[in-house]
Structures are given as structure tokens and as C-alpha cells.
Design a protein around this motif. Structure first.
Motif, mmCIF file in Angstrom:
data_model
loop_
_atom_site.group_PDB
_atom_site.id
_atom_site.type_symbol
_atom_site.label_atom_id
_atom_site.label_comp_id
_atom_site.label_asym_id
_atom_site.label_seq_id
_atom_site.Cartn_x
_atom_site.Cartn_y
_atom_site.Cartn_z
ATOM 1 N N ASP A 60 107.647 19.895 14.233
ATOM 2 C CA ASP A 60 107.059 19.666 15.555
ATOM 3 C C ASP A 60 106.999 18.190 15.938
ATOM 4 O OD1 ASP A 60 106.687 22.374 15.956
ATOM 5 O OD2 ASP A 60 104.709 22.359 15.008
ATOM 6 N N ALA B 283 107.981 14.679 17.428
ATOM 7 C CA ALA B 283 108.755 14.401 18.645
ATOM 8 C C ALA B 283 110.199 14.024 18.335
ATOM 9 C CB ALA B 283 108.074 13.294 19.444
ATOM 10 N N GLU B 284 110.402 13.240 17.304
ATOM 11 C CA GLU B 284 111.766 12.803 16.991
ATOM 12 C C GLU B 284 112.628 13.901 16.376
ATOM 13 O OE1 GLU B 284 108.824 11.407 13.926
ATOM 14 O OE2 GLU B 284 109.029 11.049 16.039
ATOM 15 N N ARG C 43 112.559 17.149 17.576
ATOM 16 C CA ARG C 43 112.778 18.229 18.553
ATOM 17 C C ARG C 43 114.214 18.244 19.021
ATOM 18 N NH1 ARG C 43 107.378 17.317 22.134
ATOM 19 N NH2 ARG C 43 105.927 17.859 20.485
ATOM 20 N N LEU C 44 114.725 19.442 19.226
ATOM 21 C CA LEU C 44 116.064 19.641 19.754
ATOM 22 C C LEU C 44 115.961 20.232 21.148
ATOM 23 C CD1 LEU C 44 117.800 21.211 16.635
ATOM 24 C CD2 LEU C 44 117.932 18.834 17.405
ATOM 25 N N TYR C 45 116.716 19.694 22.061
ATOM 26 C CA TYR C 45 116.682 20.163 23.436
ATOM 27 C C TYR C 45 118.020 20.787 23.813
ATOM 28 C CZ TYR C 45 112.522 17.254 23.694
ATOM 29 O OH TYR C 45 111.291 16.706 23.477
ATOM 30 N N ASP C 46 117.956 21.927 24.492
ATOM 31 C CA ASP C 46 119.161 22.566 24.991
ATOM 32 C C ASP C 46 119.553 21.919 26.312
ATOM 33 O OD1 ASP C 46 119.273 24.358 22.894
ATOM 34 O OD2 ASP C 46 118.042 25.852 23.947
ATOM 35 N N ASP C 47 120.841 21.792 26.526
ATOM 36 C CA ASP C 47 121.325 21.210 27.782
ATOM 37 C C ASP C 47 121.265 22.207 28.899
ATOM 38 O OD1 ASP C 47 121.811 18.756 26.680
ATOM 39 O OD2 ASP C 47 123.888 19.269 26.157
#
Length: 73
Positions: A64, A66-67, A69-73
């Protein structure tokens, strides 16, 4: 990894002995060398596994963060 090397050495000796007794063209000889090839393939595969770096270990322990986390495009 040491276990595989020991097992590989035993199988090499076994394959040589089987082929000496039964002949180089026997089915038993071919099966013994197949076992050697399988162990060589497994040893090669284990060498290819890349160890995790410290960041990857951190993210495994703290998904969890912040560094991490993976974000979907």
C-alpha cells in the motif's frame, strides 16, 4: 542449487554406468540420459530466476506504500 548439482552428478554417473552395461544404443541408456537432460534444464531454469532487489522486497512487504502503487492507463 547445490542439491540439483549433486543430483545431476549422481545421474551422470548412473547414465554412464547404464550405457556401459547395456550399450550406447539401448533404451535404458537413452532413458538415463533423458534424466540427465531434465536435471540440466531445471538447473538452467533456476539460474535464470532473477533475485528481487531491495525495492521489490519493500513493495512485497508494503504493497500500500505510495511508491509501490500501480496505475492502469
Amino acid at each position: 542449487m547445490s542439491d540439483i548439482k549433486q543430483e545431476l552428478e549422481k545421474e551422470l554417473q548412473n547414465a554412464r554406468a547404464v550405457c556401459d552395461v547395456n550399450g550406447g544404443n539401448s533404451a535404458e541408456c537413452a532413458a538415463a540420459w533423458d534424466a540427465v537432460e531434465e536435471l540440466q534444464a531445471e538447473a538452467s531454469h533456476q539460474k535464470q530466476v532473477k533475485p528481487k532487489n531491495s525495492f521489490e522486497k519493500y513493495c512485497d512487504d508494503n504493497p500500500d506504500a505510495a511508491e509501490c502503487r500501480l496505475y492502469d492507463d
